[in-house]
Design a protein around this motif. Sequence first.
Motif, PDB file in Angstrom:
ATOM      1  N   ALA A  58       0.822  -1.212   0.000  1.00  0.00           N
ATOM      2  CA  ALA A  58       0.000   0.000   0.000  1.00  0.00           C
ATOM      3  C   ALA A  58       0.856   1.262   0.000  1.00  0.00           C
ATOM      4  O   ALA A  58       0.555   2.232  -0.707  1.00  0.00           O
ATOM      5  CB  ALA A  58      -0.940  -0.009   1.205  1.00  0.00           C
ATOM      6  N   GLU A  59       1.949   1.251   0.780  1.00  0.00           N
ATOM      7  CA  GLU A  59       2.793   2.452   0.840  1.00  0.00           C
ATOM      8  C   GLU A  59       3.474   2.736  -0.497  1.00  0.00           C
ATOM      9  O   GLU A  59       3.709   3.891  -0.852  1.00  0.00           O
ATOM     10  CB  GLU A  59       3.827   2.353   1.973  1.00  0.00           C
ATOM     11  N   ARG A  61       2.111   1.909  -3.508  1.00  0.00           N
ATOM     12  CA  ARG A  61       1.047   2.427  -4.381  1.00  0.00           C
ATOM     13  C   ARG A  61       0.840   3.923  -4.145  1.00  0.00           C
ATOM     14  O   ARG A  61       0.639   4.680  -5.085  1.00  0.00           O
ATOM     15  CB  ARG A  61      -0.259   1.662  -4.153  1.00  0.00           C
ATOM     16  N   GLU A  62       0.914   4.337  -2.895  1.00  0.00           N
ATOM     17  CA  GLU A  62       0.723   5.749  -2.565  1.00  0.00           C
ATOM     18  C   GLU A  62       1.925   6.605  -2.979  1.00  0.00           C
ATOM     19  O   GLU A  62       1.770   7.775  -3.326  1.00  0.00           O
ATOM     20  CB  GLU A  62       0.478   5.907  -1.059  1.00  0.00           C
ATOM     21  N   ASP A  65       4.450   8.430  -8.282  1.00  0.00           N
ATOM     22  CA  ASP A  65       3.947   9.620  -8.983  1.00  0.00           C
ATOM     23  C   ASP A  65       3.564   9.312 -10.422  1.00  0.00           C
ATOM     24  O   ASP A  65       2.638   9.910 -10.969  1.00  0.00           O
ATOM     25  CB  ASP A  65       5.016  10.727  -9.008  1.00  0.00           C
ATOM     26  N   ARG A  87      -2.658   6.795 -12.008  1.00  0.00           N
ATOM     27  CA  ARG A  87      -1.476   7.628 -12.257  1.00  0.00           C
ATOM     28  C   ARG A  87      -1.271   7.749 -13.764  1.00  0.00           C
ATOM     29  O   ARG A  87      -1.660   6.858 -14.533  1.00  0.00           O
ATOM     30  CB  ARG A  87      -0.208   6.999 -11.655  1.00  0.00           C
TER      31      ARG A  87
END
Length: 199
Positions: A58-59, A61-62, A65, A87
């Motif tokens: 998850a981290e 994916r966040e 950019d 994105r």
Amino acid sequence: MTPQDVLEEFRASGALLEGHFLLSSGRHSRHYLQCARVLMNGRRAARLAEALARRLPAELREAVDKVVSPAMGGLIIGHEMGRALDRDAVFLERGGDGFVLRRGFTIAPGERVLLVEDVVTTGLSSREAMAAIAALGGEVVAEAALVDRSGGNADLGVPLHALLNLDVPSYAPDAVPADLAAIPPVKPGSRAQPSAATP
């Protein structure tokens, strides 16, 4: 999506080939995954990309950019990964001695990039793409691929997340088994390759 589910997608689309293949790395193999075939159906491509996106922490994916992929092989799955992650997705093309960005695409200095490929074998294309991204000021934070057929040996310098890990032996040109060498090799990829002659 389990590994068996992924393999079934390849089989259903006629993308899992058997014979004698000369890979873009210059190595030889009895099997070839023609990802262009498994991705030719838009719904299947989206399904595979969404499954791959769910494999990413998850981290990560966040943090991403932008999604960048090398053409031609990574173009479709890169586009679908961009959609799955919400994105922008751009692609690198071969030019001169390596990959270049064209078509008005940009990578801003410091932009965090997820590199997306269809298949990773030796990691050569990935490393070339990473060099081009770094030259533009981007930072590759990880790579995602439909298939890792490196046996975990591709040295990319960043984490590699694959939908399918496939241990398919490949052989150096001077180590092709006699029964395989007796079959004329086919070059199924799109990349310029060395001579198909085997010892």
